[in-house]
Design a protein around this motif. Structure first.
Motif, PDB file in Angstrom:
ATOM      1  N   ASP A  73       0.846  -1.199   0.000  1.00  0.00           N
ATOM      2  CA  ASP A  73       0.000   0.000   0.000  1.00  0.00           C
ATOM      3  C   ASP A  73       0.889   1.260   0.000  1.00  0.00           C
ATOM      4  O   ASP A  73       1.590   1.535   0.985  1.00  0.00           O
ATOM      5  CB  ASP A  73      -0.883  -0.029   1.257  1.00  0.00           C
ATOM      6  CG  ASP A  73      -1.742   1.208   1.381  1.00  0.00           C
ATOM      7  OD1 ASP A  73      -1.743   2.040   0.442  1.00  0.00           O
ATOM      8  OD2 ASP A  73      -2.408   1.364   2.432  1.00  0.00           O
ATOM      9  N   TYR A  74       0.829   2.000  -1.107  1.00  0.00           N
ATOM     10  CA  TYR A  74       1.682   3.190  -1.251  1.00  0.00           C
ATOM     11  C   TYR A  74       0.931   4.492  -0.988  1.00  0.00           C
ATOM     12  O   TYR A  74       1.405   5.571  -1.346  1.00  0.00           O
ATOM     13  CB  TYR A  74       2.335   3.187  -2.652  1.00  0.00           C
ATOM     14  CG  TYR A  74       3.435   2.144  -2.723  1.00  0.00           C
ATOM     15  CD1 TYR A  74       4.743   2.472  -2.429  1.00  0.00           C
ATOM     16  CD2 TYR A  74       3.129   0.818  -3.005  1.00  0.00           C
ATOM     17  CE1 TYR A  74       5.742   1.508  -2.427  1.00  0.00           C
ATOM     18  CE2 TYR A  74       4.112  -0.159  -3.005  1.00  0.00           C
ATOM     19  CZ  TYR A  74       5.416   0.198  -2.720  1.00  0.00           C
ATOM     20  OH  TYR A  74       6.404  -0.759  -2.705  1.00  0.00           O
ATOM     21  N   SER A  75      -0.278   4.391  -0.371  1.00  0.00           N
ATOM     22  CA  SER A  75      -1.109   5.595  -0.236  1.00  0.00           C
ATOM     23  C   SER A  75      -0.430   6.701   0.581  1.00  0.00           C
ATOM     24  O   SER A  75      -0.620   7.885   0.300  1.00  0.00           O
ATOM     25  CB  SER A  75      -2.474   5.236   0.359  1.00  0.00           C
ATOM     26  OG  SER A  75      -2.299   4.533   1.547  1.00  0.00           O
ATOM     27  N   LYS A  76       0.394   6.314   1.557  1.00  0.00           N
ATOM     28  CA  LYS A  76       1.054   7.344   2.377  1.00  0.00           C
ATOM     29  C   LYS A  76       2.025   8.179   1.529  1.00  0.00           C
ATOM     30  O   LYS A  76       2.060   9.409   1.623  1.00  0.00           O
ATOM     31  CB  LYS A  76       1.805   6.664   3.531  1.00  0.00           C
ATOM     32  CG  LYS A  76       2.156   7.618   4.654  1.00  0.00           C
ATOM     33  CD  LYS A  76       2.895   6.943   5.782  1.00  0.00           C
ATOM     34  CE  LYS A  76       1.970   6.367   6.814  1.00  0.00           C
ATOM     35  NZ  LYS A  76       2.694   5.826   7.982  1.00  0.00           N
ATOM     36  N   LEU A  77       2.776   7.495   0.694  1.00  0.00           N
ATOM     37  CA  LEU A  77       3.715   8.204  -0.185  1.00  0.00           C
ATOM     38  C   LEU A  77       2.959   9.037  -1.227  1.00  0.00           C
ATOM     39  O   LEU A  77       3.294  10.201  -1.484  1.00  0.00           O
ATOM     40  CB  LEU A  77       4.636   7.192  -0.885  1.00  0.00           C
ATOM     41  CG  LEU A  77       5.609   7.758  -1.913  1.00  0.00           C
ATOM     42  CD1 LEU A  77       6.654   8.663  -1.262  1.00  0.00           C
ATOM     43  CD2 LEU A  77       6.323   6.627  -2.671  1.00  0.00           C
ATOM     44  N   ILE A  78       1.903   8.437  -1.785  1.00  0.00           N
ATOM     45  CA  ILE A  78       1.123   9.129  -2.815  1.00  0.00           C
ATOM     46  C   ILE A  78       0.498  10.393  -2.236  1.00  0.00           C
ATOM     47  O   ILE A  78       0.542  11.470  -2.847  1.00  0.00           O
ATOM     48  CB  ILE A  78       0.054   8.172  -3.406  1.00  0.00           C
ATOM     49  CG1 ILE A  78       0.749   7.070  -4.215  1.00  0.00           C
ATOM     50  CG2 ILE A  78      -0.957   8.926  -4.274  1.00  0.00           C
ATOM     51  CD1 ILE A  78      -0.128   5.903  -4.584  1.00  0.00           C
ATOM     52  N   SER A  79      -0.049  10.291  -1.025  1.00  0.00           N
ATOM     53  CA  SER A  79      -0.704  11.474  -0.460  1.00  0.00           C
ATOM     54  C   SER A  79       0.328  12.517  -0.031  1.00  0.00           C
ATOM     55  O   SER A  79       0.105  13.724  -0.149  1.00  0.00           O
ATOM     56  CB  SER A  79      -1.678  11.090   0.650  1.00  0.00           C
ATOM     57  OG  SER A  79      -1.070  11.114   1.880  1.00  0.00           O
TER      58      SER A  79
ATOM     59  N   GLU B 105      11.284  -3.380   7.049  1.00  0.00           N
ATOM     60  CA  GLU B 105       9.835  -3.520   7.266  1.00  0.00           C
ATOM     61  C   GLU B 105       9.131  -2.467   6.402  1.00  0.00           C
ATOM     62  O   GLU B 105       9.540  -1.296   6.372  1.00  0.00           O
ATOM     63  CB  GLU B 105       9.568  -3.330   8.762  1.00  0.00           C
ATOM     64  CG  GLU B 105       8.242  -3.861   9.231  1.00  0.00           C
ATOM     65  CD  GLU B 105       7.217  -2.755   9.321  1.00  0.00           C
ATOM     66  OE1 GLU B 105       6.085  -2.974   8.866  1.00  0.00           O
ATOM     67  OE2 GLU B 105       7.578  -1.665   9.806  1.00  0.00           O
ATOM     68  N   PHE B 106       8.077  -2.872   5.655  1.00  0.00           N
ATOM     69  CA  PHE B 106       7.523  -2.016   4.616  1.00  0.00           C
ATOM     70  C   PHE B 106       7.137  -0.616   5.113  1.00  0.00           C
ATOM     71  O   PHE B 106       7.541   0.393   4.513  1.00  0.00           O
ATOM     72  CB  PHE B 106       6.315  -2.692   3.942  1.00  0.00           C
ATOM     73  CG  PHE B 106       5.708  -1.812   2.886  1.00  0.00           C
ATOM     74  CD1 PHE B 106       6.339  -1.644   1.651  1.00  0.00           C
ATOM     75  CD2 PHE B 106       4.539  -1.108   3.136  1.00  0.00           C
ATOM     76  CE1 PHE B 106       5.803  -0.802   0.683  1.00  0.00           C
ATOM     77  CE2 PHE B 106       4.003  -0.264   2.169  1.00  0.00           C
ATOM     78  CZ  PHE B 106       4.638  -0.114   0.948  1.00  0.00           C
ATOM     79  N   ASP B 107       6.367  -0.540   6.216  1.00  0.00           N
ATOM     80  CA  ASP B 107       5.896   0.781   6.677  1.00  0.00           C
ATOM     81  C   ASP B 107       7.063   1.701   7.036  1.00  0.00           C
ATOM     82  O   ASP B 107       6.994   2.911   6.849  1.00  0.00           O
ATOM     83  CB  ASP B 107       4.969   0.630   7.897  1.00  0.00           C
ATOM     84  CG  ASP B 107       3.646   0.010   7.487  1.00  0.00           C
ATOM     85  OD1 ASP B 107       3.298   0.106   6.286  1.00  0.00           O
ATOM     86  OD2 ASP B 107       2.973  -0.588   8.350  1.00  0.00           O
ATOM     87  N   GLU B 108       8.122   1.096   7.543  1.00  0.00           N
ATOM     88  CA  GLU B 108       9.312   1.895   7.889  1.00  0.00           C
ATOM     89  C   GLU B 108      10.053   2.346   6.634  1.00  0.00           C
ATOM     90  O   GLU B 108      10.546   3.478   6.561  1.00  0.00           O
ATOM     91  CB  GLU B 108      10.257   1.039   8.739  1.00  0.00           C
ATOM     92  CG  GLU B 108      10.236   1.383  10.211  1.00  0.00           C
ATOM     93  CD  GLU B 108      11.434   0.786  10.914  1.00  0.00           C
ATOM     94  OE1 GLU B 108      12.236   1.540  11.462  1.00  0.00           O
ATOM     95  OE2 GLU B 108      11.542  -0.461  10.888  1.00  0.00           O
ATOM     96  N   VAL B 109      10.151   1.453   5.644  1.00  0.00           N
ATOM     97  CA  VAL B 109      10.826   1.814   4.389  1.00  0.00           C
ATOM     98  C   VAL B 109      10.096   2.983   3.727  1.00  0.00           C
ATOM     99  O   VAL B 109      10.724   3.929   3.246  1.00  0.00           O
ATOM    100  CB  VAL B 109      10.909   0.590   3.434  1.00  0.00           C
ATOM    101  CG1 VAL B 109      11.349   1.017   2.027  1.00  0.00           C
ATOM    102  CG2 VAL B 109      11.877  -0.445   3.992  1.00  0.00           C
ATOM    103  N   ILE B 110       8.764   2.934   3.752  1.00  0.00           N
ATOM    104  CA  ILE B 110       7.982   4.012   3.121  1.00  0.00           C
ATOM    105  C   ILE B 110       8.329   5.369   3.735  1.00  0.00           C
ATOM    106  O   ILE B 110       8.567   6.341   3.022  1.00  0.00           O
ATOM    107  CB  ILE B 110       6.466   3.726   3.274  1.00  0.00           C
ATOM    108  CG1 ILE B 110       6.040   2.687   2.249  1.00  0.00           C
ATOM    109  CG2 ILE B 110       5.624   4.978   3.111  1.00  0.00           C
ATOM    110  CD1 ILE B 110       6.126   3.171   0.802  1.00  0.00           C
ATOM    111  N   VAL B 111       8.400   5.424   5.062  1.00  0.00           N
ATOM    112  CA  VAL B 111       8.650   6.721   5.704  1.00  0.00           C
ATOM    113  C   VAL B 111      10.141   7.070   5.696  1.00  0.00           C
ATOM    114  O   VAL B 111      10.540   8.151   5.251  1.00  0.00           O
ATOM    115  CB  VAL B 111       8.089   6.733   7.148  1.00  0.00           C
ATOM    116  CG1 VAL B 111       8.464   8.032   7.855  1.00  0.00           C
ATOM    117  CG2 VAL B 111       6.572   6.559   7.129  1.00  0.00           C
ATOM    118  N   LYS B 112      10.977   6.135   6.156  1.00  0.00           N
ATOM    119  CA  LYS B 112      12.389   6.484   6.404  1.00  0.00           C
ATOM    120  C   LYS B 112      13.268   6.421   5.159  1.00  0.00           C
ATOM    121  O   LYS B 112      14.364   6.979   5.151  1.00  0.00           O
ATOM    122  CB  LYS B 112      12.963   5.571   7.491  1.00  0.00           C
ATOM    123  CG  LYS B 112      12.287   5.789   8.838  1.00  0.00           C
ATOM    124  CD  LYS B 112      12.894   4.927   9.915  1.00  0.00           C
ATOM    125  CE  LYS B 112      12.122   5.052  11.209  1.00  0.00           C
ATOM    126  NZ  LYS B 112      12.493   4.015  12.180  1.00  0.00           N
TER     127      LYS B 112
END
Ligand code: SAM
Length: 238
Positions: free
Chosen positions: A3-9, A47-54
């Protein structure tokens, strides 16, 4: 597919849209990175959620301050597993990016990603910044230099600014120690004909991690003596 919605938004706040193909590229990159990381030390964050943010969002925070659209030439010094350079290339496909590092194995991984994603106008370059900064095809050739987690700012200025064209920009991705590093860089910046135009301090989304983008403008050519030979910038910072 993750789920890439955090990056997209995050990107949509800055008027940047991401296509389905780009999301697929980000996902393939993530899968390749975590798979390769089992046998080669690429990153401690998997970990996916961490990779997305960090990694992913952190890499694109530059959009807060710099227009990355168009065919700009960019070098990422000490790119490691491709941060921020690979993420910037996926989100801004028109960029012409050089992923630069002194560790060939990490560049081999990035070559595999470039091939798998079918990316154009992107290349890897193996070497030490202290040496490559004197090669005429690289010295003062880039509109933008980016670098994250490679060295303290006084050292990083000597490693990175020689690659930047006069009138170009160097963006150092720093953590909360950015301001003290800026103070310590006054001499290096003056020797290298550059100055800090902005320090942008903020927290990453959904996190208390402080980031500091230091935006440096190159106002004139670097004296020929810089960068000094490998190891000297870190042993005797300007
Ligand atoms: N930028 C990536 C990131 O933020 O995830 C990687 C950071 S890693 C801690 C530092 C990287 O800089 C390593 O891959 C290392 O090989 C590279 N590096 C350090 N000194 C260098 C130099 N003088 N010239 C080229 N690469 C260098």
């Amino acid at each position: 597919m993750h789920d890439y919605s955090k990056l997209i938004s995050y990107l949509s706040q800055y008027g940047i849209s991401v296509s389905d193909d780009q999301v697929k590229q980000l996902d393939t990159y993530y899968e390749m990175m975590t798979e390769t990381n089992k046998s080669l030390n690429l990153t401690a964050i998997t970990e996916f959620d961490e990779v997305i943010v960090k990694h992913y969002i952190d890499s694109v925070t530059i959009v807060r301050d710099i227009d990355m659209s168009g065919k700009k030439s960019v070098i990422d010094v000490g790119t490691g597993a491709g941060f921020p350079g690979m993420v910037l290339k996926i989100i801004f496909p028109e960029l012409n990016i050089t992923l630069f590092d002194s560790l060939q194995k990490r560049l081999n991984f990035l070559e595999e990603v470039i091939y798998a994603l079918g990316l154009k106008d992107i290349s890897t370059y193996h070497g030490r910044a202290e040496e490559a900064g004197h090669i005429s095809s690289m010295r003062e050739q880039y509109d933008i230099c980016v670098s994250r987690a490679v060295a303290n700012l006084p050292v990083l200025c000597e490693l990175c600014l020689p690659f930047v064209k006069t009138g170009g920009t160097f963006i150092a991705y720093k953590s909360d120690k950015g301001s003290s590093e800026v103070e310590a860089s006054a001499h290096a910046l003056s020797v290298l004909n550059s100055s800090v135009v902005k320090e942008d301090e903020f927290s990453l989304p959904d996190s208390d991690m402080v980031r500091d983008l230091v935006i440096i403008s190159k106002e004139g050519p670097c004296p020929k003596a810089y960068p000094r030979k490998p190891g000297t910038p870190s042993k005797k910072p300007l």
